[in-house]
Design an enzyme around this catalytic site. Sequence first.
Site, PDB file in Angstrom:
ATOM      1  N   THR A   8     -12.279   0.991  -0.374  1.00  0.00           N
ATOM      2  CA  THR A   8     -12.790   0.097   0.660  1.00  0.00           C
ATOM      3  C   THR A   8     -11.661  -0.850   1.020  1.00  0.00           C
ATOM      4  OG1 THR A   8     -13.668  -1.470  -0.960  1.00  0.00           O
ATOM      5  CG2 THR A   8     -15.202   0.189  -0.097  1.00  0.00           C
ATOM      6  N   SER A   9     -11.775  -1.441   2.206  1.00  0.00           N
ATOM      7  CA  SER A   9     -10.701  -2.299   2.693  1.00  0.00           C
ATOM      8  C   SER A   9     -10.692  -3.684   2.073  1.00  0.00           C
ATOM      9  CB  SER A   9     -10.791  -2.439   4.214  1.00  0.00           C
ATOM     10  OG  SER A   9     -10.615  -1.184   4.812  1.00  0.00           O
ATOM     11  N   THR A  10     -11.867  -4.196   1.747  1.00  0.00           N
ATOM     12  CA  THR A  10     -11.938  -5.561   1.219  1.00  0.00           C
ATOM     13  C   THR A  10     -12.773  -5.620  -0.048  1.00  0.00           C
ATOM     14  OG1 THR A  10     -13.939  -6.166   2.427  1.00  0.00           O
ATOM     15  CG2 THR A  10     -11.848  -6.499   3.582  1.00  0.00           C
ATOM     16  N   GLN A  13     -16.700  -5.385  -0.032  1.00  0.00           N
ATOM     17  CA  GLN A  13     -17.385  -4.115   0.156  1.00  0.00           C
ATOM     18  C   GLN A  13     -17.658  -3.398  -1.171  1.00  0.00           C
ATOM     19  OE1 GLN A  13     -14.328  -2.671   2.817  1.00  0.00           O
ATOM     20  NE2 GLN A  13     -15.694  -2.863   4.566  1.00  0.00           N
ATOM     21  N   ARG A  70      -5.772   6.085   7.723  1.00  0.00           N
ATOM     22  CA  ARG A  70      -6.175   5.391   8.935  1.00  0.00           C
ATOM     23  C   ARG A  70      -5.710   6.090  10.205  1.00  0.00           C
ATOM     24  NH1 ARG A  70     -10.489   2.651   8.556  1.00  0.00           N
ATOM     25  NH2 ARG A  70     -10.365   0.772   7.355  1.00  0.00           N
TER      26      ARG A  70
END
Length: 189
Positions: A8-10, A13, A70
């Site tokens: 996850t990006s952060t 999350q 991405r």
Amino acid sequence: MKIGYARTSTTDQVAGLEAQARDLSANGCERIFREQVSGGSTDRPQLSAAFDHMRAGDVLVVTKPDRLARSTADLLRLVEEVKAKGCGLIVLSMNGMTLDTTSPTSKMMLTMLAAVAEFERDIMKERQREGIAKAKEEGRYKGRKPTARSQAEQVQALAAEGVNATEIAKRLNMGRTSVYRCLADAMAR
């Protein structure tokens, strides 16, 4: 061996990371590498660890293509790295369809889906920029609160005690550049 990779990006999350790990386990992954880092980042230690762990014949499993990369170019590069190790890649969440890059059809579908995901991300960023520009015109957008400059007095106090910039940055959880900027601002006054 099936090796799972969840990302996850952060750190906000956590539920998303846990859901990915659950899905990977349910699909037979014996080892799961997890991390919370931006997909655009080139420094993804757990992805590197997963690649290091892989042996010929193993399969890397991810829940969605955007958990792995991405951009289309990045995804294709990673697919080639997996292939070069003599391994396969499986993407689970494709509306009930699983993509396995050992087949040419799945590889083509993965490439197309990655291109669509990259396009969607670019459109989202464009809309965000437009929204910010409109909010600025209307005087509603102030930008991010300058956190480093709010600690300028602490930076100056530590510098006066002889603490170096690297240590100040570490203690105050800020970048070294921000430390130098705070010190330069103080000198300019």
